[in-house]
Design an enzyme around this catalytic site. Structure first.
Site, mmCIF file in Angstrom:
data_model
loop_
_atom_site.group_PDB
_atom_site.id
_atom_site.type_symbol
_atom_site.label_atom_id
_atom_site.label_comp_id
_atom_site.label_asym_id
_atom_site.label_seq_id
_atom_site.Cartn_x
_atom_site.Cartn_y
_atom_site.Cartn_z
ATOM 1 C CG HIS A 262 -46.500 -18.781 15.150
ATOM 2 N ND1 HIS A 262 -45.936 -19.311 16.284
ATOM 3 C CD2 HIS A 262 -46.448 -17.430 15.310
ATOM 4 C CE1 HIS A 262 -45.560 -18.336 17.100
ATOM 5 N NE2 HIS A 262 -45.874 -17.174 16.522
ATOM 6 C CD GLU B 107 -45.997 -24.352 14.308
ATOM 7 O OE1 GLU B 107 -45.846 -23.246 13.739
ATOM 8 O OE2 GLU B 107 -45.339 -24.681 15.298
ATOM 9 C CB CYS C 123 -44.780 -21.413 20.371
ATOM 10 S SG CYS C 123 -46.264 -20.841 19.491
ATOM 11 C CB CYS D 286 -48.224 -23.557 17.333
ATOM 12 S SG CYS D 286 -47.949 -22.051 16.370
#
Length: 152
Positions: free
Chosen positions: A52, A54, A82, A85
């Site tokens: 992801h 992040e 999410c 993260c």
């Protein structure tokens, strides 16, 4: 304002993901008014569910600072983090998160869960809705185009 400036940089990262046919999510990490790390979604490219935006940015920032603690850093991301993260953000001690669009399916800051409210020795500050319209548009356009491709 500074937060819009840095969110525009996160949007540039989202466009890099888009160019790779990835879900267009981008992130930047700022320390002392300087971008120290950038990341964009690479899940499809790397065939890795952990990639992801992040997480990619946090990994780069930790390497740059040679420290897992990002205590005085701020993270700007185009979509609400999410649960995975958000956990990484807490664990890396990021000071504040700014995000653009909310994520009604997986958002773990205000939408589906409130991961920053867990009992912890580190509290993450956050601000939602920075350049919200631009952040929403890039992701909505991506999924609209994807649905149209599937119809053909």
């Amino acid at each position: 304002m500074q937060k819009e400036k840095y969110m525009k940089e996160a949007l540039k990262e989202a466009k890099k993901a888009l160019a790779k046919d990835e879900v267009p999510i981008g992130a930047v990490i700022v320390l002392e008014d300087k971008i120290i790390a950038r990341g964009h979604n690479l899940r499809e490219t790397k065939m890795n569910s952990l990639k992801h935006a992040e997480i990619v940015a946090i990994d780069k920032a930790c390497k740059k600072l040679n420290n897992f603690r990002l205590e005085n850093c701020e993270l700007y991301v185009t979509l609400e983090p999410c649960l995975m993260c958000s956990g990484a953000i807490v664990q890396s001690r990021v000071k504040k998160v700014y995000f653009g669009a909310s994520d009604e399916k997986y958002g773990a800051v205000t939408s589906v869960a409130n991961a920053f409210d867990i009992k912890s020795n580190h509290k993450v500050e956050f601000e939602a809705g920075v350049l919200k319209e631009e952040c929403e548009k890039i992701i909505k356009d991506f999924f609209k185009e994807l649905r149209e491709k599937k119809k053909k």
